[in-house]
Design an enzyme around this catalytic site. Structure first.
Site, short mmCIF file in Angstrom:
data_model
loop_
_atom_site.label_atom_id
_atom_site.label_comp_id
_atom_site.label_asym_id
_atom_site.label_seq_id
_atom_site.Cartn_x
_atom_site.Cartn_y
_atom_site.Cartn_z
CG LEU A 1 12.16 -19.13 60.65
CD1 LEU A 1 12.50 -17.66 60.94
CD2 LEU A 1 10.67 -19.39 60.90
CG HIS A 2 10.07 -22.77 54.85
ND1 HIS A 2 8.99 -22.02 54.45
CD2 HIS A 2 9.56 -23.74 55.64
CE1 HIS A 2 7.88 -22.50 54.95
NE2 HIS A 2 8.20 -23.56 55.70
CE LYS B 1 2.28 -26.81 53.53
NZ LYS B 1 2.65 -27.07 54.87
CG HIS C 1 8.39 -19.99 58.23
ND1 HIS C 1 9.16 -21.09 57.98
CD2 HIS C 1 7.34 -20.43 58.98
CE1 HIS C 1 8.62 -22.16 58.56
NE2 HIS C 1 7.51 -21.78 59.16
CB SER D 1 9.63 -26.95 58.98
OG SER D 1 9.40 -25.57 59.02
P1 AMP Z 1 4.88 -23.44 61.00
O1 AMP Z 1 6.24 -23.02 61.42
O2 AMP Z 1 4.87 -24.59 60.04
O3 AMP Z 1 3.95 -23.61 62.17
O4 AMP Z 1 4.28 -22.23 60.16
C1 AMP Z 1 4.22 -20.94 60.69
C2 AMP Z 1 3.40 -20.07 59.77
O5 AMP Z 1 4.00 -20.03 58.48
C3 AMP Z 1 1.97 -20.58 59.59
O6 AMP Z 1 1.07 -19.47 59.57
C4 AMP Z 1 2.04 -21.26 58.25
O7 AMP Z 1 0.79 -21.28 57.57
C5 AMP Z 1 3.02 -20.38 57.51
N1 AMP Z 1 3.64 -21.14 56.42
C6 AMP Z 1 4.31 -22.32 56.51
N2 AMP Z 1 4.67 -22.74 55.28
C7 AMP Z 1 4.20 -21.84 54.40
C8 AMP Z 1 4.23 -21.71 52.97
N3 AMP Z 1 4.80 -22.62 52.20
N4 AMP Z 1 3.65 -20.63 52.42
C9 AMP Z 1 3.03 -19.69 53.19
N5 AMP Z 1 2.97 -19.74 54.53
C10 AMP Z 1 3.54 -20.80 55.13
#
Ligand code: AMP
Length: 280
Positions: free
Chosen positions: A33-34, A149, A37, A186
């Site tokens: 997580l960043h 994103k 998230h 990530s």
């Molecule tokens: P992931 O862990 O990459 O599958 O992302 C999980 C959720 O976080 C998804 O709905 C992504 O669109 C959202 N997300 C990932 N990176 C960002 C970001 N930089 N800004 C906003 N939402 C994000």
């Protein structure tokens, strides 16, 4: 921070929460997580009584030769981030809990999953809609949070929710960027210093296109062209696509206007990055 691994335990927990009249917000993630998230988690905490963050690196959304094995993982840090953002529980099922022996069922949204990212990742969205359906059925949230994103993913999820009559409100959340404009991901951790420097061309190109549009330019060719020039100037870049479609229908557009999504995917070395803007 409570971590639940079994679907049955998750359901039992949710049943108690609902009995107590609590509203449930779900933030599906693949972990590591960043702050992107975290913005989803905080938004969920502001609109619900109980926030569940799922952390699951979903094998069915990775194609052959993609980064399933190397995808970054750090559950201890994720627990801290999720808790600081206001989540109560992390749902962290093992792969066998989500896809037990004999598993055969997939959810597929047609047509809009074959364009943009779906062209080079033909099984990706089937994996996403399958796992998100399972999470929706296990957690039964009132609301679920997705980042812009992944604009195509958000559009596909909205289509699925409508088509499959899920009684869940989908809440879109804006893209969170690093101070230098790189969209948080990530996967940014894979980038070398030089690749990361060259990857700033994505945000720069998209910002230039937005500026051009705000100055009155409506031509898709010109708007995507200015982005292409910016990225092509980077020797390590390999463009997968730069395209404009209507958001959230993902229908083709002839000229840019309010609601036009300009989306792109570009590889730097082995790392595939995505980014986009929606014009207003
Ligand atoms: P992931 O862990 O990459 O599958 O992302 C999980 C959720 O976080 C998804 O709905 C992504 O669109 C959202 N997300 C990932 N990176 C960002 C970001 N930089 N800004 C906003 N939402 C994000």
């Amino acid at each position: 921070m409570r971590v639940i691994e079994a679907a049955a335990e998750m359901r039992a927990y949710i049943k108690e929460e609902k009995k107590a009249g609590r509203r449930i917000g779900l933030v599906p993630t693949m972990g590591y997580l960043h702050d992107g998230h975290r913005s989803l988690i905080e938004k969920a905490a502001s609109q619900n009584d109980t926030v569940i963050v799922s952390v699951f690196v979903n094998p069915t959304q990775f194609g052959a030769g993609e980064d399933l094995e190397t995808y970054p993982r750090d559950l201890e840090r994720d627990k801290e981030t999720a808790e600081a953002g206001g989540a109560k529980v992390i749902f962290h099922p093992p792969v066998g809990e989500m896809y037990p022996k004999g598993y055969k069922t997939y959810v597929n949204v047609e047509e809009i999953t074959g364009i943009l990212c779906g062209k080079s990742r033909p099984t990706h969205f089937r994996g996403v809609t399958t796992v998100v359906s399972k999470l929706f059925n296990i957690v039964s949230p009132d609301r679920a949070y997705f980042g812009l994103k992944d604009a195509q993913q958000l559009a596909v999820i909205c289509r699925m929710v409508e088509d499959m009559n899920f009684d869940i409100e989908i809440v879109p959340c804006p893209i969170v960027r690093e101070s230098d404009g790189l969209a948080m991901s990530s996967r940014n951790t894979y980038l070398s210093v030089e690749e990361r420097r060259q990857a700033l061309s994505l945000g720069r190109g998209l910002a230039a296109a937005r500026k051009l549009y705000e100055g009155g330019e409506k031509s898709i060719e010109k708007l995507t062209g200015i982005i292409r020039n910016e990225i092509d100037a980077m020797p390590m870049s390999e463009i997968d696509y730069i395209e404009a479609v209507e958001f959230p229908s993902l229908e083709p557009v002839v000229s840019a206007g309010r609601g036009t999504l300009i989306a792109l995917a570009v590889k730097f070395g082995n790392t595939r990055l995505i980014d986009n803007i929606i014009l207003d």
